[in-house]
Design a protein around this motif. Structure first.
Motif, short mmCIF file in Angstrom:
data_model
loop_
_atom_site.label_atom_id
_atom_site.label_comp_id
_atom_site.label_asym_id
_atom_site.label_seq_id
_atom_site.Cartn_x
_atom_site.Cartn_y
_atom_site.Cartn_z
N MET A 190 0.78 -1.54 -0.11
CA MET A 190 0.16 -0.22 0.05
C MET A 190 0.95 1.13 0.24
SD MET A 190 -3.25 0.84 -0.08
CE MET A 190 -4.10 1.82 0.91
N ASP A 191 1.94 1.08 0.33
CA ASP A 191 2.92 2.42 0.85
C ASP A 191 3.35 2.73 -0.38
OD1 ASP A 191 4.41 -0.31 0.66
OD2 ASP A 191 6.18 0.71 2.18
N SER A 192 3.95 2.11 -1.32
CA SER A 192 4.00 2.55 -2.48
C SER A 192 2.97 3.38 -3.80
CB SER A 192 4.41 1.14 -3.57
OG SER A 192 2.93 0.35 -3.81
N ASP A 193 1.76 2.42 -3.42
CA ASP A 193 0.43 4.07 -3.44
C ASP A 193 0.71 5.13 -3.14
OD1 ASP A 193 -0.31 1.53 -5.04
OD2 ASP A 193 -2.11 1.62 -3.53
N TRP A 194 1.01 5.55 -1.81
CA TRP A 194 1.15 7.02 -1.26
C TRP A 194 2.86 7.80 -2.56
CZ3 TRP A 194 -2.93 9.59 0.53
CH2 TRP A 194 -4.09 8.21 1.17
N LYS A 195 4.04 7.00 -2.84
CA LYS A 195 4.99 7.35 -2.98
C LYS A 195 4.29 7.44 -4.34
CE LYS A 195 8.32 4.25 -0.26
NZ LYS A 195 8.90 3.36 -0.81
N GLU A 196 3.45 6.91 -5.23
CA GLU A 196 3.61 7.19 -6.61
C GLU A 196 2.19 8.48 -6.79
OE1 GLU A 196 3.11 7.14 -10.34
OE2 GLU A 196 4.32 5.87 -9.12
N ARG A 197 1.86 8.91 -6.08
CA ARG A 197 0.67 10.15 -5.84
C ARG A 197 0.90 10.98 -5.66
NH1 ARG A 197 -3.98 9.21 -6.27
NH2 ARG A 197 -5.43 7.59 -6.17
N VAL A 198 2.90 11.08 -4.66
CA VAL A 198 3.90 12.02 -4.70
C VAL A 198 4.70 12.62 -5.83
CG1 VAL A 198 5.66 12.89 -3.77
CG2 VAL A 198 4.55 12.35 -1.72
N LEU A 199 4.47 11.06 -6.73
CA LEU A 199 5.13 11.23 -8.08
C LEU A 199 4.56 11.92 -8.74
CD1 LEU A 199 7.59 7.94 -7.50
CD2 LEU A 199 8.46 10.31 -7.03
N TRP A 200 3.18 11.58 -8.97
CA TRP A 200 2.37 12.66 -9.96
C TRP A 200 2.39 14.03 -9.45
CZ3 TRP A 200 -2.82 8.95 -8.84
CH2 TRP A 200 -2.29 7.34 -9.42
N CYS A 201 2.51 14.55 -8.31
CA CYS A 201 2.49 15.31 -8.20
C CYS A 201 3.47 16.34 -8.69
CB CYS A 201 1.94 16.33 -6.44
SG CYS A 201 0.69 15.19 -6.01
N GLU A 202 4.88 15.53 -8.78
CA GLU A 202 5.77 16.07 -8.65
C GLU A 202 6.33 16.19 -10.38
OE1 GLU A 202 9.09 15.04 -5.31
OE2 GLU A 202 8.62 14.07 -6.99
N ARG A 203 5.50 15.90 -11.12
CA ARG A 203 5.46 15.18 -12.36
C ARG A 203 4.53 16.59 -12.60
NH1 ARG A 203 4.32 9.69 -12.04
NH2 ARG A 203 5.93 8.23 -11.68
N ALA A 204 3.85 17.28 -12.11
CA ALA A 204 2.53 17.73 -13.36
C ALA A 204 3.02 19.64 -12.29
CB ALA A 204 1.53 17.68 -12.18
N GLY A 205 4.78 18.83 -11.59
CA GLY A 205 5.31 20.70 -11.36
C GLY A 205 5.18 21.03 -9.94
N LEU A 206 4.69 19.89 -8.77
CA LEU A 206 4.90 20.61 -7.39
C LEU A 206 6.17 19.70 -6.76
CD1 LEU A 206 1.69 19.76 -6.20
CD2 LEU A 206 2.28 22.32 -7.12
N SER A 207 6.45 20.99 -5.84
CA SER A 207 7.81 21.22 -5.35
C SER A 207 7.52 20.02 -3.65
CB SER A 207 8.96 21.60 -5.25
OG SER A 207 7.57 22.53 -3.89
N ARG A 208 8.48 18.99 -3.75
CA ARG A 208 7.84 18.31 -2.65
C ARG A 208 7.75 19.64 -1.22
NH1 ARG A 208 11.09 12.78 -2.08
NH2 ARG A 208 11.07 12.30 -4.09
N SER A 209 8.22 20.38 -0.82
CA SER A 209 7.53 21.32 0.41
C SER A 209 6.68 22.40 -0.18
CB SER A 209 9.00 22.58 -0.36
OG SER A 209 8.59 23.61 1.04
N ASP A 210 6.04 21.98 -1.89
CA ASP A 210 4.45 22.18 -1.48
C ASP A 210 3.44 21.45 -1.23
OD1 ASP A 210 5.85 24.97 -3.38
OD2 ASP A 210 5.54 23.76 -4.68
N ILE A 211 4.55 19.96 -2.11
CA ILE A 211 3.67 18.95 -1.50
C ILE A 211 2.96 18.80 -0.38
CG2 ILE A 211 3.29 16.03 -1.84
CD1 ILE A 211 4.45 16.86 -4.55
#
Length: 67
Positions: A1-22
């Motif tokens: 299940m944790d890989s799903d959360w990681k993937e969700r963060v990666l989608w946000c990064e691909r869309a241009g958000l920084s980890r700080s923004d997320i």
């Protein structure tokens, strides 16, 4: 299940958000988001999980080509 959360963060990064923004948009600290990405934390808690899910859905939709 944790890989799903990681993937969700990666989608946000691909869309241009920084980890700080997320982290800010989801109500997480930057270090908590890092723990999630490293697997030190399996999933975000409470509203942070809801916000991350919603944000990642919005970002994934933004990455889809227009039909």
């Amino acid at each position: 299940m944790d890989s799903d959360w990681k993937e969700r963060v990666l989608w946000c990064e691909r869309a241009g958000l920084s980890r700080s923004d997320i982290a800010d948009l989801c109500g997480l600290s930057y270090s908590s988001l890092g723990d999630l990405m490293r697997g030190a934390t399996r999933e975000p808690r409470g509203m942070a999980a809801v916000k991350l899910w919603q944000l990642s859905e919005q970002m994934a939709a933004a990455l889809e080509p227009a039909a």
